[in-house]
Design a protein around this motif. Structure first.
Motif, short mmCIF file in Angstrom:
data_model
loop_
_atom_site.label_atom_id
_atom_site.label_comp_id
_atom_site.label_asym_id
_atom_site.label_seq_id
_atom_site.Cartn_x
_atom_site.Cartn_y
_atom_site.Cartn_z
N HIS A 91 -0.09 2.99 15.68
CA HIS A 91 -0.65 2.30 14.51
C HIS A 91 -0.36 0.81 14.63
CE1 HIS A 91 -1.43 6.16 12.51
NE2 HIS A 91 -0.29 6.55 13.08
N PRO A 92 -1.01 0.15 15.57
CA PRO A 92 -0.68 -1.26 15.84
C PRO A 92 -0.99 -2.20 14.69
CG PRO A 92 -2.66 -0.58 17.03
CD PRO A 92 -2.06 0.67 16.46
N LYS A 93 -1.87 -1.81 13.77
CA LYS A 93 -2.21 -2.69 12.65
C LYS A 93 -1.21 -2.57 11.50
CE LYS A 93 -7.18 -2.85 13.53
NZ LYS A 93 -8.54 -2.60 12.97
N ALA A 94 -0.36 -1.53 11.52
CA ALA A 94 0.62 -1.35 10.46
C ALA A 94 1.76 -2.36 10.60
CB ALA A 94 1.18 0.07 10.50
N LYS A 95 2.16 -2.96 9.50
CA LYS A 95 3.29 -3.88 9.53
C LYS A 95 4.58 -3.09 9.69
CE LYS A 95 1.07 -7.42 6.65
NZ LYS A 95 1.15 -8.20 5.39
N TYR A 96 5.50 -3.65 10.44
CA TYR A 96 6.73 -2.92 10.77
C TYR A 96 7.94 -3.59 10.10
CZ TYR A 96 10.51 -0.85 13.51
OH TYR A 96 11.65 -0.20 13.91
N TYR A 97 8.79 -2.75 9.51
CA TYR A 97 10.00 -3.21 8.83
C TYR A 97 11.20 -2.37 9.27
CZ TYR A 97 6.71 -5.44 5.57
OH TYR A 97 5.72 -6.21 5.01
N LYS A 98 12.39 -2.94 9.09
CA LYS A 98 13.62 -2.17 9.33
C LYS A 98 14.23 -1.66 8.04
CE LYS A 98 15.62 -2.96 13.79
NZ LYS A 98 16.92 -2.96 14.50
N ASP A 99 14.08 -2.41 6.94
CA ASP A 99 14.68 -2.06 5.66
C ASP A 99 13.58 -1.59 4.71
OD1 ASP A 99 15.91 -2.01 3.12
OD2 ASP A 99 17.29 -3.62 3.68
N TYR A 100 13.66 -0.33 4.29
CA TYR A 100 12.61 0.22 3.43
C TYR A 100 12.51 -0.53 2.11
CZ TYR A 100 15.94 2.55 0.32
OH TYR A 100 16.94 2.81 -0.60
N ARG A 101 13.61 -1.11 1.65
CA ARG A 101 13.58 -1.85 0.39
C ARG A 101 12.73 -3.11 0.51
NH1 ARG A 101 20.03 -2.01 0.08
NH2 ARG A 101 19.53 -2.64 2.22
N VAL A 102 12.86 -3.77 1.64
CA VAL A 102 12.02 -4.94 1.90
C VAL A 102 10.56 -4.53 2.01
CG1 VAL A 102 11.55 -6.83 3.52
CG2 VAL A 102 13.92 -6.15 3.04
N MET A 103 10.31 -3.43 2.71
CA MET A 103 8.93 -2.95 2.87
C MET A 103 8.30 -2.64 1.52
SD MET A 103 7.43 0.37 4.92
CE MET A 103 8.04 1.52 3.67
N LEU A 104 9.00 -1.88 0.68
CA LEU A 104 8.44 -1.53 -0.63
C LEU A 104 8.23 -2.76 -1.50
CD1 LEU A 104 10.40 1.75 -1.48
CD2 LEU A 104 8.04 1.55 -0.68
N ASP A 105 9.13 -3.72 -1.40
CA ASP A 105 8.99 -4.93 -2.19
C ASP A 105 7.75 -5.72 -1.78
OD1 ASP A 105 10.03 -6.96 -4.08
OD2 ASP A 105 10.29 -8.16 -2.26
N LYS A 106 7.49 -5.77 -0.48
CA LYS A 106 6.36 -6.58 0.02
C LYS A 106 5.05 -5.82 0.05
CE LYS A 106 9.04 -9.85 2.80
NZ LYS A 106 9.19 -10.51 4.13
N GLU A 107 5.10 -4.51 0.19
CA GLU A 107 3.88 -3.75 0.43
C GLU A 107 3.45 -2.83 -0.71
OE1 GLU A 107 2.06 -4.23 3.04
OE2 GLU A 107 3.44 -5.39 4.28
N HIS A 108 4.21 -2.76 -1.80
CA HIS A 108 3.91 -1.75 -2.80
C HIS A 108 2.52 -1.90 -3.42
CE1 HIS A 108 5.50 -4.98 -5.45
NE2 HIS A 108 4.71 -4.45 -6.38
N LYS A 109 1.97 -3.11 -3.41
CA LYS A 109 0.62 -3.29 -3.96
C LYS A 109 -0.45 -2.85 -2.97
CE LYS A 109 1.87 -7.15 -7.00
NZ LYS A 109 1.61 -8.58 -7.34
N ASN A 110 -0.06 -2.63 -1.73
CA ASN A 110 -1.03 -2.29 -0.69
C ASN A 110 -1.02 -0.82 -0.32
OD1 ASN A 110 -1.60 -5.11 -0.43
ND2 ASN A 110 0.19 -5.34 0.91
N ILE A 111 -0.11 -0.03 -0.92
CA ILE A 111 0.02 1.37 -0.52
C ILE A 111 -0.12 2.29 -1.73
CG2 ILE A 111 1.46 0.84 1.48
CD1 ILE A 111 3.90 1.66 -0.20
N ASP A 112 -0.48 3.54 -1.43
CA ASP A 112 -0.61 4.58 -2.45
C ASP A 112 0.48 5.63 -2.34
OD1 ASP A 112 -3.27 3.55 -3.21
OD2 ASP A 112 -3.93 4.44 -1.31
N ALA A 113 1.03 5.81 -1.14
CA ALA A 113 1.93 6.93 -0.89
C ALA A 113 2.93 6.57 0.19
CB ALA A 113 1.13 8.16 -0.50
N VAL A 114 4.01 7.36 0.25
CA VAL A 114 5.10 7.11 1.20
C VAL A 114 5.56 8.44 1.80
CG1 VAL A 114 7.47 6.27 1.44
CG2 VAL A 114 5.88 5.07 -0.08
N THR A 115 5.79 8.45 3.10
CA THR A 115 6.45 9.58 3.74
C THR A 115 7.91 9.21 4.00
OG1 THR A 115 5.87 8.88 6.00
CG2 THR A 115 4.32 10.34 4.86
N VAL A 116 8.81 10.16 3.79
CA VAL A 116 10.25 9.94 3.99
C VAL A 116 10.75 10.97 4.99
CG1 VAL A 116 12.53 9.94 2.91
CG2 VAL A 116 10.55 9.03 1.65
#
Length: 486
Positions: A91-116
């Motif tokens: 998934h080369p177009k997906a942005k990559y993060y190490k900290d899920y908290r940072v990811m959710l803070d920056k991407e929550h408006k762009n996503i509908d769902a999360v896998t854990v």
């Protein structure tokens, strides 16, 4: 013939909902929405997903969700760059993060769902953070590390009106539905006893923590991997697999396999919270005579007995065995016939007969097995397209449909089901840890183990052992400073 929904049996908050779907293919395909043309999926009907923990089993979860053909991964997160490489490359177009908290803070408006798909000790905080943002979640089994977390996630799923699914794919399979229909048809009478067993663990348990700290790999953020767990120095061979045998991170053989193996009888019998728990555990011996005591590590084997009270019926005795321990072979099973699937399995004993299956509810059989081919019980329960391989698909469809939709009502393992199941699984671990609880003797010579040889009486609605207070410390763990649930 009209296909009805799975029977709803409410017993101590246990609401057995219906069915879900997944495509656990061994490869990625290009979905039609990429190619256009016939079968094109409009952008409004595509699920935008973020993955937390995308290596190992996480890569399988990312693949399964993507292969639904209606999902795209907007962002990926993992504390281990090397383990994440496969998903990142896919998934080369997906942005990559190490900290899920940072990811959710920056991407929550762009996503509908999360896998854990992280180690057990991080499931709850990550799933809760996503749900509080209104995101649907797919969480690997076990749903949580401790009983309190499971209850909080179950309540949060309803509070935030999100679509949830636990990663016990067998709950979407044909086998468990067939067993429900057999039982409802009265083929084995009223259930009186259940046996579940596994040959796990296949990783070290019952051993001391390494006294030789090592340098973490350069691609691993060890502090983020620890997350809610106590601060410790990195040791070799803990990651990516052996963390399962340590209470700080994993939930042992029970957590690894019971959500797959205990789920069929839970669904068949409509079980809720157990009334009591007791256990015995295997030991590791150090030296010629001295017995090892390693309370940080799960035991090498255990036998858990849960008892369930059922309104208007006799109590049900429910046995869990791991570490290679198995129940006696039923007399109805031939000497050369395989019990369960060999290393794992389920036997449900009733007043009129018995039935058996393997892991995930596969290969259900009546005993003696010759009866299986003779039975023709009408199909009354909804079947998930592709069975257990459809577990991801129906979660995706339910997320697109939304909370309360037809697809939502066909999920196999929403938290309303997975939460109470996980609580009962973890009740076994609470019994194990109470068994190992020790206090110094008044003489100052040695220790007593007051949790051994007793039956823990459980108040399920209030999440409390009523007859042995020290056991309650294992209902809810304390997080490391800086971490919280919600």
């Amino acid at each position: 013939m009209k296909k009805e929904e799975l029977p709803k049996k409410n017993n101590s908050r246990r609401n057995f909902v219906k069915a879900s779907a997944t495509a656990l293919a061994g490869f990625y395909f290009v979905p039609r929405h990429v190619l256009g043309g016939p079968g094109f999926v409009a952008p409004s009907d595509r699920l935008r997903v973020a993955g937390i923990g995308v290596g190992g089993m996480g890569m399988g979860d990312v693949r399964g969700v993507f292969n639904s053909g209606k999902a795209e991964f907007i962002s990926l997160c993992d504390v281990d760059d090397t383990r994440a490489k496969g998903s990142v490359q896919a998934h080369p177009k997906a942005k990559y993060y190490k900290d899920y908290r940072v990811m959710l803070d920056k991407e929550h408006k762009n996503i509908d769902a999360v896998t854990v798909s992280t180690p057990d000790h991080m499931h709850a905080v990550q799933a809760m953070a996503a749900m509080q943002l209104g995101k649907h979640v797919y969480v690997q089994k076990p749903l949580s590390h401790d009983i309190y977390e499971a209850r909080m996630l179950t309540e949060a799923a309803e509070k935030y009106k999100v679509v949830t699914q636990m990663g016990n794919q067998g709950s979407s399979g044909e086998g468990v539905r067939k067993m429900v229909e057999w039982y409802n048809a009265g083929l084995i009478g009223e259930a009186t006893r259940v046996y579940c067993w596994t040959d796990r663990p296949v990783w070290p348990q019952g051993i001391p923590w390494s006294a030789n700290p090592a340098t973490p790999p350069a691609d691993l953020d060890w502090d983020l991997w620890l997350g809610t767990a106590p601060k410790k120095e990195y040791v070799a061979n803990l990651i990516p697999f052996n963390w399962r045998g340590w209470w700080d991170y994993g939930t042992g053989a029970l957590g690894d396999m019971a959500c797959h193996i205990m789920e069929p009888p839970f669904r068949v019998l409509g079980l809720g919270y157990p009334e009591s728990a007791e256990c015995s555990v295997g030991s590791v011996y150090v030296g010629e005579f001295s017995r090892g005591y390693f309370p940080e590590s799960c035991p090498p084997s255990s036998h858990i007995t849960l008892r369930f009270k059922r309104e208007g019926k006799s109590d049900l005795q429910f046995h869990w065995m791991d570490g290679g321990i198995q129940p006696a072979r039923p007399e109805e099973l031939g000497p050369n016939e395989v019990m369960g699937d060999g290393g794992n399995g389920v036997i449900i004993e009733g007043t009129k007969g018995k039935m058996m299956c393997g892991t995930y509810g596969v290969n259900p059989q009546l005993l003696p097995t010759s009866k299986t081919a003779e039975i023709n019980v009408p199909q009354t329960i909804y079947r998930v397209p592709l069975g257990d391989r459809g577990h991801y698909n129906n979660w995706v469809e339910a997320c697109i449909g939304g909370h309360g939709s037809k697809e939502f009502n066909q999920l196999s393992s929403p938290f309303s089901v997975a939460g109470p199941l996980t609580e009962s699984v973890l009740m076994g671990n609470l019994a194990i840890r109470s068994y190992d609880y020790r206090v110094p003797r008044e003489s100052g010579n040695g220790f007593n183990y007051p949790g051994r040889g007793i039956k823990l009486v459980w108040d399920g609605p209030n999440m409390k052992v009523t007859n042995f207070e020290p056991a309650n410390q294992f209902v809810k763990r304390e997080y490391r400073e800086g971490w919280k649930l919600g």
